[in-house]
Design a protein around this motif. Sequence first.
Motif, PDB file in Angstrom:
ATOM      1  N   ILE A  61       0.895  -0.963   0.009  1.00  0.00           N
ATOM      2  CA  ILE A  61      -0.087   0.034  -0.083  1.00  0.00           C
ATOM      3  C   ILE A  61       0.892   1.149  -0.259  1.00  0.00           C
ATOM      4  CG2 ILE A  61      -1.737   1.335   1.458  1.00  0.00           C
ATOM      5  CD1 ILE A  61      -2.574  -1.477   2.383  1.00  0.00           C
ATOM      6  N   VAL A 104      -6.639  -0.416  -3.249  1.00  0.00           N
ATOM      7  CA  VAL A 104      -6.214   1.173  -3.173  1.00  0.00           C
ATOM      8  C   VAL A 104      -6.619   1.856  -4.183  1.00  0.00           C
ATOM      9  CG1 VAL A 104      -3.848   2.304  -3.391  1.00  0.00           C
ATOM     10  CG2 VAL A 104      -3.776   0.209  -2.305  1.00  0.00           C
ATOM     11  N   GLU A 105      -7.105   1.692  -5.516  1.00  0.00           N
ATOM     12  CA  GLU A 105      -7.331   2.629  -6.210  1.00  0.00           C
ATOM     13  C   GLU A 105      -8.849   2.854  -6.198  1.00  0.00           C
ATOM     14  OE1 GLU A 105      -5.508   4.456  -8.334  1.00  0.00           O
ATOM     15  OE2 GLU A 105      -3.720   3.334  -7.426  1.00  0.00           O
ATOM     16  N   LEU A 161      -1.147   6.501   1.900  1.00  0.00           N
ATOM     17  CA  LEU A 161      -2.464   5.821   2.330  1.00  0.00           C
ATOM     18  C   LEU A 161      -2.313   4.773   3.249  1.00  0.00           C
ATOM     19  CD1 LEU A 161      -3.588   5.464  -1.326  1.00  0.00           C
ATOM     20  CD2 LEU A 161      -4.085   7.493   0.008  1.00  0.00           C
ATOM     21  N   ARG A 162      -1.351   4.434   3.972  1.00  0.00           N
ATOM     22  CA  ARG A 162      -0.871   3.275   4.776  1.00  0.00           C
ATOM     23  C   ARG A 162      -1.649   3.621   6.015  1.00  0.00           C
ATOM     24  NH1 ARG A 162       4.920   1.168   4.326  1.00  0.00           N
ATOM     25  NH2 ARG A 162       4.228   1.370   2.248  1.00  0.00           N
ATOM     26  N   LEU A 165      -9.597   2.469  -0.809  1.00  0.00           N
ATOM     27  CA  LEU A 165      -8.840   3.146   0.212  1.00  0.00           C
ATOM     28  C   LEU A 165      -8.472   4.604  -0.100  1.00  0.00           C
ATOM     29  CD1 LEU A 165      -7.170   2.676   2.788  1.00  0.00           C
ATOM     30  CD2 LEU A 165      -5.186   2.248   1.479  1.00  0.00           C
ATOM     31  N   ARG A 166      -8.322   4.971  -1.426  1.00  0.00           N
ATOM     32  CA  ARG A 166      -8.216   6.519  -1.830  1.00  0.00           C
ATOM     33  C   ARG A 166      -9.269   7.041  -1.275  1.00  0.00           C
ATOM     34  NH1 ARG A 166      -3.737   7.364  -4.015  1.00  0.00           N
ATOM     35  NH2 ARG A 166      -2.445   5.810  -5.613  1.00  0.00           N
ATOM     36  N   ARG A 172      -4.132  -3.663  -5.408  1.00  0.00           N
ATOM     37  CA  ARG A 172      -4.152  -2.672  -6.471  1.00  0.00           C
ATOM     38  C   ARG A 172      -5.652  -2.256  -6.784  1.00  0.00           C
ATOM     39  NH1 ARG A 172      -1.027  -5.927 -10.068  1.00  0.00           N
ATOM     40  NH2 ARG A 172      -3.012  -6.151 -11.219  1.00  0.00           N
TER      41      ARG A 172
END
Length: 416
Positions: free
Chosen positions: A348, A390-391, A352-353, A394-395, A387
Amino acid sequence: MTFRIIGQPAEPAMFDLPWTVPLAEWPRDRLVQVVRGISRHVVRFIYEGGILYALKELPVEAAQREYRLLRQLAARDLRVVEAVGVVTDRTHRDTGEPLGAILITRHLEYSLPYRTLFTSPGISDLRGSLLQALAELLVQLHLAGFFWGDCSLSNTLFRRDAGTLAAYLVDAETSEIHPTISDRMREYDLEIAQENIAGELLDLEGAFGPLPGIDPFETARALHDTYNSLWSELMREEIFRPGERYRLEARLRRINELGFDVKELELVTTHGGTKLRLQTHLVEPGHHRRRLMMLTGLDVQENQARRLLNDIMSYRARLEQMTGRPVPEAAAAYRWLDEVFKPTVEAIPPDLRSKLEPAELFHQILEHRWFLSESAKRDVGMERAVRSYVENVLRFVPDERTVLSTPELDSSAVEG
């Protein structure tokens, strides 16, 4: 102009704070705005040495008593905020008049006030999760002989726990510790909680409009049933006839699944069979949490631990299938930590982690992987899952390490 600090503040710079000024008059450049519940006392937040602290001003005896209670509960591994110190013997820098004491607690990272929960995504059954988390906390406290005296949503912080919630006690001002507490005291604690929760949910309705699927009075009453169901499962006596050992094993397994552990039990022979009796001081929370800590060194929430242990078990089964021989649990856990958990979290992006706890990130990635695999009708693998998570997820998730104030939240819940 005097003050005295009891305890061990982690940051020496705290000695330079304006303790000889009433907390309500502290300069704004020393404060941090943090969303919190409603309090009868002045509460402010400061950030020193990379740590966020909550400061509460109250009478000296009350502050010293709450400090001792919080420390006692923490020593028993119960879910409470960490009491760092208490500042007493304060006098006004200009007039020399006595000032109240200030209780210092460390802010609970990744914790969410209840008001934030109703404006944040991610909890599929918010009503059920709130009730279960509060009931579990109350049961744990009562088993420890702790009478809360003011259980409410405002006096509780919540952390995400593998799709559900874990509750932490924040305010112990009206509390008492006894060797054990009576049924009447437990019932009174529940009555107070129901009254407080109904009022707080009505306040939320006034601020945000009707809460989908949540009736304030019915929800408050449901806490009683949720609590009693859990208490009964842990404490009820049960008769087992000869040859029914499987029922005893099933009962112990259910208790473990509820997140509690049994150190000892008492079996008493009766005319009708064997009676199982569990004493209150022999039942404690954190079964899966302690087991995961022993295997991996990870300190996480109970449901997160259960989910991670399941992933370790699956990983161990795959290792045994590949090697064709048994793999010790400790060895499988070590390899899982090194080959699965750490690489997943480290994949990550660093910026953002910190949005969620590592264990919660890993849990949500597992959920996302399952969702993608269901859609694709095949296992998509961890790399693709990370991937995509995250995209696409999480963003857009707010940073929950420290919940700062936002315009969408009622200003009455913001201090600083």
